[in-house]
Each structure stands twice: as C-alpha cells, then as structure tokens.
Write a protein that holds these residues in place. Sequence first.
Motif, PDB file in Angstrom:
ATOM      1  N   GLN A 152       0.815  -1.215   0.000  1.00 51.46           N
ATOM      2  CA  GLN A 152       0.000   0.000   0.000  1.00 51.46           C
ATOM      3  C   GLN A 152       0.849   1.265   0.000  1.00 51.46           C
ATOM      4  OE1 GLN A 152      -3.022  -0.331   3.178  1.00 51.46           O
ATOM      5  NE2 GLN A 152      -3.104  -2.521   2.719  1.00 51.46           N
ATOM      6  N   SER A 153       2.051   1.208   0.588  1.00 55.76           N
ATOM      7  CA  SER A 153       2.923   2.387   0.562  1.00 55.76           C
ATOM      8  C   SER A 153       3.375   2.697  -0.865  1.00 55.76           C
ATOM      9  CB  SER A 153       4.134   2.182   1.485  1.00 55.76           C
ATOM     10  OG  SER A 153       4.981   1.151   1.011  1.00 55.76           O
ATOM     11  N   VAL A 154       3.586   1.652  -1.670  1.00 57.71           N
ATOM     12  CA  VAL A 154       3.916   1.836  -3.093  1.00 57.71           C
ATOM     13  C   VAL A 154       2.688   2.334  -3.853  1.00 57.71           C
ATOM     14  CG1 VAL A 154       4.637   0.663  -5.215  1.00 57.71           C
ATOM     15  CG2 VAL A 154       5.718   0.060  -3.021  1.00 57.71           C
ATOM     16  N   ARG A 194       8.029  -0.738   7.264  1.00 59.00           N
ATOM     17  CA  ARG A 194       8.174  -1.493   8.506  1.00 59.00           C
ATOM     18  C   ARG A 194       6.964  -1.259   9.406  1.00 59.00           C
ATOM     19  NH1 ARG A 194      13.344  -3.464   9.250  1.00 59.00           N
ATOM     20  NH2 ARG A 194      14.841  -2.758   7.667  1.00 59.00           N
ATOM     21  N   ASP A 195       6.558  -2.321  10.102  1.00 59.52           N
ATOM     22  CA  ASP A 195       5.425  -2.204  11.008  1.00 59.52           C
ATOM     23  C   ASP A 195       5.850  -1.588  12.334  1.00 59.52           C
ATOM     24  OD1 ASP A 195       6.669  -4.197  12.499  1.00 59.52           O
ATOM     25  OD2 ASP A 195       5.302  -5.791  11.864  1.00 59.52           O
ATOM     26  N   GLU A 196       4.956  -1.575  13.298  1.00 62.25           N
ATOM     27  CA  GLU A 196       5.215  -0.923  14.577  1.00 62.25           C
ATOM     28  C   GLU A 196       6.331  -1.611  15.364  1.00 62.25           C
ATOM     29  OE1 GLU A 196       1.416   0.277  12.953  1.00 62.25           O
ATOM     30  OE2 GLU A 196       2.321  -1.705  13.279  1.00 62.25           O
ATOM     31  N   ASN A 197       6.651  -2.860  15.014  1.00 59.94           N
ATOM     32  CA  ASN A 197       7.759  -3.574  15.657  1.00 59.94           C
ATOM     33  C   ASN A 197       9.037  -3.491  14.845  1.00 59.94           C
ATOM     34  OD1 ASN A 197       6.124  -4.523  17.836  1.00 59.94           O
ATOM     35  ND2 ASN A 197       5.252  -6.053  16.439  1.00 59.94           N
ATOM     36  N   SER A 230       9.527  -4.520  11.943  1.00 57.51           N
ATOM     37  CA  SER A 230       9.682  -5.644  11.024  1.00 57.51           C
ATOM     38  C   SER A 230       9.218  -5.235   9.630  1.00 57.51           C
ATOM     39  CB  SER A 230       8.855  -6.845  11.493  1.00 57.51           C
ATOM     40  OG  SER A 230       9.264  -7.275  12.766  1.00 57.51           O
ATOM     41  N   VAL A 231       9.950  -5.662   8.609  1.00 58.20           N
ATOM     42  CA  VAL A 231       9.525  -5.393   7.233  1.00 58.20           C
ATOM     43  C   VAL A 231       8.280  -6.225   6.933  1.00 58.20           C
ATOM     44  CG1 VAL A 231      10.147  -5.601   4.794  1.00 58.20           C
ATOM     45  CG2 VAL A 231      11.850  -4.844   6.457  1.00 58.20           C
ATOM     46  N   VAL A 232       7.221  -5.565   6.499  1.00 59.32           N
ATOM     47  CA  VAL A 232       5.979  -6.270   6.163  1.00 59.32           C
ATOM     48  C   VAL A 232       6.180  -7.024   4.851  1.00 59.32           C
ATOM     49  CG1 VAL A 232       3.537  -6.006   5.615  1.00 59.32           C
ATOM     50  CG2 VAL A 232       4.585  -4.555   7.364  1.00 59.32           C
ATOM     51  N   SER A 233       5.838  -8.305   4.850  1.00 62.29           N
ATOM     52  CA  SER A 233       6.012  -9.108   3.638  1.00 62.29           C
ATOM     53  C   SER A 233       4.903 -10.141   3.533  1.00 62.29           C
ATOM     54  CB  SER A 233       7.362  -9.834   3.662  1.00 62.29           C
ATOM     55  OG  SER A 233       7.350 -10.876   4.629  1.00 62.29           O
ATOM     56  N   SER A 234       4.644 -10.587   2.314  1.00 61.80           N
ATOM     57  CA  SER A 234       3.638 -11.628   2.094  1.00 61.80           C
ATOM     58  C   SER A 234       4.053 -12.920   2.792  1.00 61.80           C
ATOM     59  CB  SER A 234       3.456 -11.872   0.593  1.00 61.80           C
ATOM     60  OG  SER A 234       3.027 -10.700  -0.059  1.00 61.80           O
ATOM     61  N   SER A 235       5.361 -13.222   2.802  1.00 65.70           N
ATOM     62  CA  SER A 235       5.846 -14.445   3.454  1.00 65.70           C
ATOM     63  C   SER A 235       5.563 -14.420   4.947  1.00 65.70           C
ATOM     64  CB  SER A 235       7.352 -14.617   3.212  1.00 65.70           C
ATOM     65  OG  SER A 235       7.622 -14.753   1.841  1.00 65.70           O
ATOM     66  N   GLU A 237      -0.631  -6.736   9.743  1.00 65.12           N
ATOM     67  CA  GLU A 237       0.323  -6.572   8.644  1.00 65.12           C
ATOM     68  C   GLU A 237      -0.373  -6.229   7.329  1.00 65.12           C
ATOM     69  OE1 GLU A 237       4.047  -7.248   9.560  1.00 65.12           O
ATOM     70  OE2 GLU A 237       2.694  -6.483  11.088  1.00 65.12           O
ATOM     71  N   LEU A 238      -1.526  -6.853   7.101  1.00 64.84           N
ATOM     72  CA  LEU A 238      -2.285  -6.566   5.875  1.00 64.84           C
ATOM     73  C   LEU A 238      -2.902  -5.172   5.902  1.00 64.84           C
ATOM     74  CD1 LEU A 238      -4.192  -9.964   5.513  1.00 64.84           C
ATOM     75  CD2 LEU A 238      -2.589  -9.043   3.825  1.00 64.84           C
TER      76      LEU A 238
END
Length: 326
Positions: free
Chosen positions: A35-37, A160-163, A165-170, A187-188
């Motif tokens: 969504q950022s993209v 990156r999320d609040e922790n 961590s890079v948000v990823s589909s995996s 994450e979604l």
Amino acid sequence: MTVFHRNETRDPLPEALRGGVIAIGNFDGVHRGHQSVLDRALQIARERAIPALVLTFEPHPRTVFRPDQPVFRLTPAPLKARILEGMGFNAVIEYPFDRQLSQLSPHDFVDSVLLDWLHASHIVTGFDFHFGKGREGGPAYLMAAGEANGFGVTLVDAFRDENTSVVSSSLIRSMLCEGDVVGAAGELGYRFTVEQEVIGGKQLGRTLGYPTANMQLPPEAGLRNGIYAVRFRRADGTLHDGVASFGRRPTVDANGAPLLETFVFDYSGDLYGQVCSVSFFGHLRDELKFDGLDALVAQMKRDDEEARALLSGVRPLSEIDLRLCF
C-alpha cells in the motif's frame, strides 16, 4: 475499473489509459508494504491529473517455476483487483507470466511493455524491484531507462510495522499458518479474506441445528485448521457475522478433504452456487475430536457465543477493511 489481460494479439491499451502512472509489482496480499507503493502512485497520478494503473503478473511467478509447490495466494486475482479498484486505480493490467516473459531482456521489457504498450509517464515500484531475464533489470537500470526514454521513476523504501519488522507476504503467510489472523490483519491492514463458491456438503450441520455454507479452499491454502470468528459476505453484498470451521471434521469425517464450513448467523436461505467471501477476525480454538455428537454440539454452542461476543466490538482497521468487512 477495468481489468486488462495482455494477450498475444497485442491489443492496444485504450487511449484514455495511456500515459499514466504505473505501479508495478505482484502485490499478493496488497499488504501495508504494498500500500505504501500504491498510495505513492495514486498521489502522483492525482497531482498530474493522469490515470493510475497497476501492472501485475498472473499466475504468480513461483507457480510457473515450481508448479509442484504452488504458492499460497493471499489475494487471488479477482479479490486483488477489487481491493485495487477500491483504492482508486483506473485499471489493473494482469500480464501473463510464463517462461517466455521470464526470458525477455530488461531492455525489451521496457520497450515493449512500458513504452510501446502502456506509454508510461511514471513508474512507481519497491526499492528492490527486479525484472527481465535473470532479474538483470534492477532499480539502477530502471532509473537509467526512465532518463533515456522520458518517464519518471519513484522507488519506495521497505515499509516497517510498529515492531520495525519489514511487512512481507511471506511473514503474513507464516502467521496464517499459525492461526494468527489478528497478527496477519495488522500486517495486511485489513482482515484476511477468502472468496469461493458455496458448495454442497453432507448436511450434517443442518441436522445438528448448525447449517453451514461450505467452501473448498485451494490445496495450498496455509490457514491453520481450527474454529474462527468470521464475517460472511453474500454475493449480493449483504454481510453476516458467523463462526467458521476450517479442517477435516475429525469427529465425523476425519478422512475428508479440508473444508471451510461457515455457520452464518441470522440467515437461513440457499447459498449454493454463490461466490461469497469470509473474513477472519479471530482464532477461537484448534480443531478437536469429540466423544460423540452431543459433546460436539455443546462445544459448537460455546463457539457460537464466543464468536458473537468477539464480533460485537470489532471496528474497521482501514478503508480497505471497511469496504471488505463492514
């Protein structure tokens, strides 16, 4: 919004969609990183008063290269297109991904797809986007191609999320495999949703007082077996709360194929043949084998009450969540 399938006849893109801002990526899940993209592409398109399009690829590249290990799709193409439409894109280009496309050089991809077909005026993608044979086309190549051919390029950093961590589909797939639908929603940016046709079953639930709408999820679906509080959307858009079981029904049919069985609250009509969606709000418990139907029904009543209580206080997480689940 229109969904275009690029085909061998090389049908031209409609004039009204040429020269737009193109967000490129697979975007499986349309998660907060994606969504950022996508939001950046929409912003540029609004500023310039030109169309905003998404260029994505079907099927998922891993399905082509490793057909024996099909990927667990978070958002199959129709659902992904609807989410992108809701965000405000004018069109989604579903470009067929096959081995022939994977052998196209970066130069030919830019020439034949971005320039000759899309007439792109600006490209927006993630900072690690690679394309062309052997993934030889990277961010630096794309920037240089844009300079040489008159289109702009915006690369968006990892989200990156609040922790942190890079948000990823995996990451989201791994959460769903653990039944962590709340974490996956974080994450979604919206509740994980599946969409399938309602099929006939053995109608045991009806005899127990809990008729269910049954769906067969793809074999590669990695959702943890168990009982979930859900929201069910009928084909006409009507929403109902519900409680769903995903698994093999160990008390009555341990050898059966995995099914998603949803008891839809406050509804008694016929859903067979309708393409409906189920959005997951909470994992209530794992699938269990009970000592007879009486014990199973008693637990189902408790599940019903717990799901109703959980769903009574839910609020939308985002505009996407609002459109999907509220």
